[in-house]
Design an enzyme around this catalytic site. Sequence first.
Site, PDB file in Angstrom:
ATOM      1  N   GLU A  85      -8.436 -50.069  90.717  1.00 38.04           N
ATOM      2  CA  GLU A  85      -9.450 -49.753  89.709  1.00 38.04           C
ATOM      3  C   GLU A  85      -9.951 -50.980  88.957  1.00 38.04           C
ATOM      4  OE1 GLU A  85     -10.960 -47.053  89.215  1.00 38.04           O
ATOM      5  OE2 GLU A  85      -9.754 -45.497  90.168  1.00 38.04           O
ATOM      6  N   GLU A 116      11.569 -47.652 101.667  1.00 35.25           N
ATOM      7  CA  GLU A 116      11.996 -48.066 100.333  1.00 35.25           C
ATOM      8  C   GLU A 116      13.428 -48.602 100.311  1.00 35.25           C
ATOM      9  OE1 GLU A 116      13.846 -44.349  97.981  1.00 35.25           O
ATOM     10  OE2 GLU A 116      11.671 -44.245  98.229  1.00 35.25           O
TER      11      GLU A 116
END
Length: 300
Positions: A85, A116
């Site tokens: 953004e 992960e």
Amino acid sequence: MKADKNDWITEQVHPHTRKLDQMTAMEIVQVMSQEDHRIAVAVAAILPTIAAAIDNITEKIRGGGRLFYVGAGTSGRLGVLDASECPPTFGTDPALVQGLIAGGDHALRFPVEGAEDSPEAGKRDLIERSFQKDDFLVGIAASGKTPYVRGALEYGVMLGTTTAAITCNPGSPLGQLADYALEVETGPEILMGSTRLKAGTAQKLILNMLSTGTMIRLGKTYQNLMVDLSPSNAKLRRRAQRIVAMATGVTSAEAEQALNACEGETKTAIVMLLATCDVTTARHRLNQAEGRVREALSLN
């Protein structure tokens, strides 16, 4: 069922939602809303640490550094979202704020089994982005112990960079490893272990503060207007026109004319109109003021 005293808070059973599967839709949204109301209060408890991190990130970027978010699963997706953004909102280079997720871009839409669990992968992904000491690293993990994030933070610590950890388990391993422990006690989730809920909300609130606060401190705003946005589509072009008109008091047509003269540079158009100068002078003023509109307007 009693919570294991060794469980992380985010993995414990919520005492008030054991009959979740028997609730009506209204009861479900009511309990979710009640729990969500707690999050803003929990984040407010660590505002001084968030503010200190913002000041450090700002100084790093002013010195030529970059901001990196590293996470897995929901945490990684939120980091990538916040980084993504920044270019349209603040006109930044896409390389300035980067989000890394365990498993790569494929993991944004699909689960990547075991991604992960590798500390080495966290370190490797930073090396591939040429991460260096002058950058700032934010590790994001609700549990506060995700191996991928730990590997990245350990690499940052080894380089001597400044680090922060956004977690929802106070006293977590990642929080202890980082310079800034941004640890919010969100409590057990209504759906046990589903940290995309309250934990994710808390992480998103903190990320909003880190990126927005940093960009404001860097001069990406004038008053409360986003004056460094990139008008890359019709909606953003209309927004830029409206911002120029609001900041200067001119008509929409005059704002559009100024933006055209400045090749869409919102800041430049504002300075040009308020300082009654040409495009070249407006750009020179902004360069002298390091991009800050208010300071550029005060220059002779």
